[in-house]
Design a protein around this motif. Structure first.
Motif, PDB file in Angstrom:
ATOM      1  N   LEU A  82    -114.919  94.709-108.047  1.00 64.45           N
ATOM      2  CA  LEU A  82    -116.271  94.155-108.106  1.00 64.45           C
ATOM      3  C   LEU A  82    -117.189  94.816-107.097  1.00 64.45           C
ATOM      4  N   TYR A  83    -116.673  95.094-105.912  1.00 72.62           N
ATOM      5  CA  TYR A  83    -117.486  95.712-104.859  1.00 72.62           C
ATOM      6  C   TYR A  83    -117.907  97.124-105.265  1.00 72.62           C
ATOM      7  N   TYR A  84    -116.967  97.905-105.779  1.00 77.01           N
ATOM      8  CA  TYR A  84    -117.273  99.289-106.142  1.00 77.01           C
ATOM      9  C   TYR A  84    -118.157  99.370-107.380  1.00 77.01           C
ATOM     10  N   LYS A  85    -117.970  98.457-108.310  1.00 73.12           N
ATOM     11  CA  LYS A  85    -118.726  98.511-109.551  1.00 73.12           C
ATOM     12  C   LYS A  85    -120.143  97.954-109.396  1.00 73.12           C
ATOM     13  N   TYR A  86    -120.295  96.854-108.617  1.00 74.68           N
ATOM     14  CA  TYR A  86    -121.582  96.175-108.569  1.00 74.68           C
ATOM     15  C   TYR A  86    -122.219  96.117-107.177  1.00 74.68           C
ATOM     16  N   GLY A  87    -121.481  96.401-106.146  1.00 72.79           N
ATOM     17  CA  GLY A  87    -122.036  96.390-104.794  1.00 72.79           C
ATOM     18  C   GLY A  87    -121.898  95.033-104.122  1.00 72.79           C
ATOM     19  N   VAL A  88    -122.347  94.993-102.876  1.00 75.51           N
ATOM     20  CA  VAL A  88    -122.178  93.801-102.062  1.00 75.51           C
ATOM     21  C   VAL A  88    -123.142  92.678-102.445  1.00 75.51           C
ATOM     22  N   GLN A  89    -124.277  93.003-103.059  1.00 80.45           N
ATOM     23  CA  GLN A  89    -125.276  91.981-103.386  1.00 80.45           C
ATOM     24  C   GLN A  89    -124.796  90.984-104.433  1.00 80.45           C
ATOM     25  N   THR A  90    -123.725  91.277-105.133  1.00 83.21           N
ATOM     26  CA  THR A  90    -123.203  90.345-106.141  1.00 83.21           C
ATOM     27  C   THR A  90    -122.142  89.412-105.571  1.00 83.21           C
ATOM     28  N   ASN A  91    -121.916  89.456-104.271  1.00 82.18           N
ATOM     29  CA  ASN A  91    -120.930  88.595-103.598  1.00 82.18           C
ATOM     30  C   ASN A  91    -119.528  88.732-104.209  1.00 82.18           C
ATOM     31  N   PRO A  92    -118.903  89.883-104.054  1.00 84.96           N
ATOM     32  CA  PRO A  92    -117.593  90.072-104.677  1.00 84.96           C
ATOM     33  C   PRO A  92    -116.528  89.103-104.165  1.00 84.96           C
ATOM     34  N   LYS A  93    -116.626  88.677-102.914  1.00 80.88           N
ATOM     35  CA  LYS A  93    -115.634  87.705-102.399  1.00 80.88           C
ATOM     36  C   LYS A  93    -115.753  86.388-103.152  1.00 80.88           C
TER      37      LYS A  93
END
Length: 174
Positions: A30-41
């Motif tokens: 999720l982090y690599y695909k969408y970045g940190v702004q999508t709250n991958p955690k």
């Protein structure tokens, strides 16, 4: 077809193993695909919560696929929602009203008079009146709440209404 109890992901130790095995990979995906702004955690945690809620319907072999699909869909839904919010923000907001300045002034003055008139009522009258007219409660509910009879509530509301009518011009409440 009954599930194999050894592969039942509703068992805590099996679910914990799935979490330990896939949580970092799902987060990184999720982090690599969408970045940190999508709250991958957060999305990772939500995906595992959905897996736990559906543990009876998901087999151990399908758990990874379920997690990645659910997490990906959650992020896509959030992105779609953000697009809607942005499109709404782009639309010009109405900054005018159809009321005349005189009407707005009269409304403000009436509200001040109304507040003063309410303050002049006794506490019992004000409470009964506001519970009935503002909160929309029935006389029986007010009577039960205040620990009095229905007739007492009716009298308090009637006298409050009469006093407000006497103090305010054009005062009508249904």
């Amino acid at each position: 077809m009954p599930k194999d109890p050894a592969n039942n992901i509703c068992q805590t130790h099996i679910f914990e193993g799935i979490y330990n095995k896939y949580s970092k990979g799902l987060h990184d995906f999720l982090y690599y695909k969408y970045g940190v702004q999508t709250n991958p955690k957060d999305k990772t945690q939500e995906a595992f919560i959905k897996l736990w809620d559906n543990c009876k319907n998901v087999t151990l072999a399908k758990a990874k696929s379920f997690l990645f699909t659910v997490a990906n869909n959650m992020v896509l839904n959030e992105i779609k929602h953000q697009k809607v919010v942005l499109n709404y923000q782009k639309k010009p907001q109405r900054t005018y009203t159809n009321e005349t300045p005189e009407f707005l002034l009269e409304e403000t003055q009436f509200l001040e008079k109304y507040k003063i008139a309410l303050a002049n009522l006794s506490e019992e009258q004000r409470v009964a009146f506001l519970l009935n007219k503002v909160e929309g409660k029935k006389h029986s509910d007010i009577a039960e709440q205040l620990g009095v009879t229905n007739k007492v509530v009716e009298y308090r509301i009637y006298t409050a209404f009469s006093k407000l009518k006497a103090e305010l011009e054009n005062f009508n409440i249904k």
